[in-house]
Design a protein around this motif. Structure first.
Motif, PDB file in Angstrom:
ATOM      1  N   GLU A  48       0.804  -1.203   0.000  1.00 20.69           N
ATOM      2  CA  GLU A  48       0.000   0.000   0.000  1.00 20.69           C
ATOM      3  C   GLU A  48       0.849   1.271   0.000  1.00 20.69           C
ATOM      4  O   GLU A  48       0.349   2.348  -0.224  1.00 20.69           O
ATOM      5  CB  GLU A  48      -0.953   0.013   1.203  1.00 20.69           C
ATOM      6  N   ALA A  49       2.138   1.174   0.299  1.00 20.70           N
ATOM      7  CA  ALA A  49       3.020   2.337   0.290  1.00 20.70           C
ATOM      8  C   ALA A  49       3.958   2.239  -0.901  1.00 20.70           C
ATOM      9  O   ALA A  49       4.753   1.309  -0.999  1.00 20.70           O
ATOM     10  CB  ALA A  49       3.816   2.416   1.588  1.00 20.70           C
ATOM     11  N   TRP A  50       3.865   3.194  -1.816  1.00 16.92           N
ATOM     12  CA  TRP A  50       4.723   3.178  -2.997  1.00 16.92           C
ATOM     13  C   TRP A  50       6.133   3.635  -2.664  1.00 16.92           C
ATOM     14  O   TRP A  50       7.103   3.174  -3.222  1.00 16.92           O
ATOM     15  CB  TRP A  50       4.148   4.096  -4.071  1.00 16.92           C
ATOM     16  N   ASP A  51       6.229   4.603  -1.767  1.00 13.90           N
ATOM     17  CA  ASP A  51       7.536   5.146  -1.398  1.00 13.90           C
ATOM     18  C   ASP A  51       7.472   5.533   0.077  1.00 13.90           C
ATOM     19  O   ASP A  51       6.479   6.101   0.529  1.00 13.90           O
ATOM     20  CB  ASP A  51       7.863   6.370  -2.264  1.00 13.90           C
ATOM     21  N   GLN A  96      -1.182   8.870 -17.604  1.00 12.27           N
ATOM     22  CA  GLN A  96      -2.382   9.079 -16.798  1.00 12.27           C
ATOM     23  C   GLN A  96      -2.182   8.678 -15.342  1.00 12.27           C
ATOM     24  O   GLN A  96      -2.993   9.023 -14.491  1.00 12.27           O
ATOM     25  CB  GLN A  96      -3.556   8.291 -17.391  1.00 12.27           C
ATOM     26  N   ALA A  97      -1.105   7.956 -15.051  1.00  8.17           N
ATOM     27  CA  ALA A  97      -0.877   7.469 -13.691  1.00  8.17           C
ATOM     28  C   ALA A  97      -0.256   8.562 -12.831  1.00  8.17           C
ATOM     29  O   ALA A  97       0.527   9.383 -13.304  1.00  8.17           O
ATOM     30  CB  ALA A  97       0.055   6.254 -13.727  1.00  8.17           C
ATOM     31  N   HIS A  98      -0.601   8.553 -11.548  1.00  7.57           N
ATOM     32  CA  HIS A  98      -0.063   9.526 -10.603  1.00  7.57           C
ATOM     33  C   HIS A  98       1.214   8.982  -9.971  1.00  7.57           C
ATOM     34  O   HIS A  98       1.257   8.676  -8.778  1.00  7.57           O
ATOM     35  CB  HIS A  98      -1.106   9.859  -9.529  1.00  7.57           C
ATOM     36  N   LEU A 100       7.119  -1.775  -7.443  1.00  6.89           N
ATOM     37  CA  LEU A 100       7.048  -1.434  -8.862  1.00  6.89           C
ATOM     38  C   LEU A 100       6.071  -2.360  -9.581  1.00  6.89           C
ATOM     39  O   LEU A 100       5.265  -1.914 -10.414  1.00  6.89           O
ATOM     40  CB  LEU A 100       8.445  -1.533  -9.483  1.00  6.89           C
ATOM     41  N   ILE A 101       6.113  -3.636  -9.250  1.00  8.16           N
ATOM     42  CA  ILE A 101       5.155  -4.586  -9.833  1.00  8.16           C
ATOM     43  C   ILE A 101       3.732  -4.205  -9.434  1.00  8.16           C
ATOM     44  O   ILE A 101       2.803  -4.217 -10.252  1.00  8.16           O
ATOM     45  CB  ILE A 101       5.492  -6.022  -9.383  1.00  8.16           C
ATOM     46  N   SER A 102       3.548  -3.854  -8.171  1.00  9.82           N
ATOM     47  CA  SER A 102       2.214  -3.462  -7.694  1.00  9.82           C
ATOM     48  C   SER A 102       1.688  -2.255  -8.451  1.00  9.82           C
ATOM     49  O   SER A 102       0.513  -2.194  -8.828  1.00  9.82           O
ATOM     50  CB  SER A 102       2.278  -3.164  -6.194  1.00  9.82           C
ATOM     51  N   LYS A 103       2.555  -1.277  -8.691  1.00  9.63           N
ATOM     52  CA  LYS A 103       2.135  -0.067  -9.404  1.00  9.63           C
ATOM     53  C   LYS A 103       1.753  -0.387 -10.853  1.00  9.63           C
ATOM     54  O   LYS A 103       0.776   0.147 -11.379  1.00  9.63           O
ATOM     55  CB  LYS A 103       3.260   0.961  -9.378  1.00  9.63           C
TER      56      LYS A 103
END
Length: 532
Positions: free
Chosen positions: A228-231, A461-463, A504-507
């Motif tokens: 759930e946390a990208w960074d 389009q991705a944030h 990165l895979i999750s995103k």
């Protein structure tokens, strides 16, 4: 005696930080109202009304002379030190009221003494509550005309390094910072003993609770679990390092769009840069460093950024109850604020609230519902900045530095759209040569691959931060749309941690550019075929 025309009692009905009301004098229980006298004197002053019920009914008092004398007597007997107060009589509709105006005290803390106790009270919202241990320390500092950042530490100037401060000061002012400057700015005393302000600006600041936590969350709310946390970053050290690291984190986890116009271009950032910087500067400078076990937080979601700072408003008020355009600048840590002002990170005068709101109002895509929001409690301050580009459609595709319209079976040449055929491109009435996977834009030929363009549309389009997008492009270029890959593949291609590779895979799954490969074991993926 004041006339009704001179004093509008109705304006003071209700419950606020600045005034309180009692129906009767309560001679046998004077603590019930003397605690408000103590709290007002320990804060920014206030007004106590006698003759008004809790329901704001104007009942009035009997025997005003005795009541006035008793109020003065009990204040002298039960308050230590004795605060500065003034009593006035007000008459309305044949009823009499006593108004006790309490000035902000200069000799804090002001104690209520009685019933075998000695208690200092403070005002929180519309209540007068006993001061805690940390509150008492603040009141003692206030009474001695000291602030936390002015207190002497156990460190000397020679004990710590200040390369970050020296370099930043030189860069932003054009001057060197000298030992004499450390003393005159309040960072050290004449004996070279550092103040808390000096310690907070040291390269490896030993003040361990001065930290910054930053998280870019997936979606609109915090959630538990790794994906759930990208960074996620945690920073410590000099206040200047925290500021610069916070700026970098925001930059890497937000986007800057732009739009071409006739005479240039319009920048469309997710968040106005100056507003975000102002919020971060204020969070670090004005935080309450006596609140141990807490730190400044930056939480970035898809639609907003929240910045939290330990410590409420310096005067004890609640910011959500104030007109932020009229809030005067009051500095909890004036020495730190002064050095940041000298380095032009903030103004010496004026309210940061107005600047933050102004930066938003002049930003592209601004709407009234996206105005910044401010909220405080007795021990916390929150700012919410809204993403100006959230749910705003993207109408352009990036080709190098230029954005051009894109439609299937069409390619934009300048302002004109022309038919696209394999092997040939129609330009006006003339057929021109078409190199496979190349299209001429003016004098320049750029790559044109239908799969790559569709991939870029989804990516744009991705944030995501620019760094994340660059890594996705590099991975796509390296693997292609026909090969299967795993997390281990990403680790072999890129110098990333296993956690970041998983994120990165999750995103990529989130925006739909990869798909899970079944029947060949767990954790296998491939890029989708974007042709058509």
């Amino acid at each position: 005696m004041r006339k009704a025309a001179e004093f509008k009692l109705d304006e003071f009905l209700g419950e606020t930080t600045l005034y309180d009301k009692k129906l009767t004098l309560e001679e046998r229980k004077p603590k019930s109202w003397l605690k408000s006298i103590s709290a007002f004197a320990n804060g920014d002053g206030g007004i106590l009304f006698f003759g008004i019920s809790d329901e704001d009914e104007l009942r009035g008092l009997q025997d005003l002379k005795r009541a006035s004398e008793k109020i003065s007597e009990l204040i002298k007997e039960r308050m230590d030190p004795i605060p500065k107060v003034s009593l006035k009589i007000y008459r309305r509709d044949g009823k009499d009221f006593i108004i006790v105006n309490v000035a902000a005290g200069m000799e804090t803390p002001y104690y209520y003494v009685g019933d075998g106790s000695r208690i200092a009270f403070i005002r929180i919202g519309n209540e007068s509550v006993p001061a805690g241990a940390v509150d008492l320390k603040r009141l003692v500092m206030k009474g001695s005309k000291a602030t936390f950042d002015s207190l002497l530490s156990q460190y000397r100037l020679e004990d710590l390094d200040f390369s970050k401060l020296r370099a930043t000061y030189r860069l932003r002012t054009g001057k060197k910072i000298t030992v004499d400057d450390f003393i005159s700015f309040g960072l050290a005393d004449d004996n070279h003993v550092l103040t808390n302000a000096g310690v907070l600006l040291a390269d490896e600041s030993p003040m361990r609770h001065s930290r910054l936590f930053c998280t870019r969350w997936l979606g609109l709310d915090k959630a538990s679990g790794l994906m759930e946390a990208w960074d996620d970053k945690e920073y410590s050290g000099s206040l200047l390092s925290l500021l610069q690291n916070g700026e970098e984190f925001i930059k890497n986890n937000t986007k800057m769009r732009w739009k071409k116009i006739a005479d240039g271009r319009i920048d469309m950032p997710d968040y106005p840069e100056r507003a975000a910087l102002e919020c971060l500067v204020n969070a670090l400078i004005h935080r309450d460093y006596m609140e141990l076990g807490s730190e400044v937080h930056i939480d970035i979601f898809d639609n907003r950024m929240e910045i939290y700072s330990p410590g409420g408003m310096f005067d004890g008020s609640l910011v959500q109850n104030l007109d932020t355009d009229l809030v005067a600048s009051k500095r909890r840590n004036p020495i730190i604020a002064d050095i940041f002002s000298r380095m032009k990170y903030m103004e010496r005068r004026g309210s940061g609230f107005k600047k933050i709101k102004g930066d938003y109002q002049y930003a592209y895509n601004y709407r009234a519902e996206l105005a910044p929001k401010f909220k405080s409690t007795a021990t916390s301050f929150f700012v919410t900045l809204y993403n100006l580009n959230y749910n705003v459609p993207i109408e352009k595709v990036v080709f190098g530095e230029e954005k051009v319209d894109f439609e299937p079976k069409k390619v934009a040449f300048g302002e004109e759209k022309v038919d696209f055929e394999p092997e040939k491109v129609a330009f006006g009435e003339e057929k021109v040569d078409f190199e496979p996977k190349k299209v001429a834009f003016g004098e320049e030929k750029v790559d044109f691959e239908p799969e790559k363009v569709n991939f870029e549309v989804l990516l744009e389009q991705a944030h995501f931060s620019n760094v994340t997008k660059q890594r996705m492009r590099a991975l796509y270029d390296s693997i292609g749309s026909s090969n299967i890959f795993t997390r281990k593949t990403i680790l072999e291609i890129m110098n990333l941690s296993p956690t970041y590779a998983s994120n990165l895979i999750s995103k990529m799954k989130q925006i739909g550019i990869i798909e899970i490969v079944t029947g060949q074991g767990k954790g296998r993926y491939k890029f989708k075929n974007f042709d058509g």
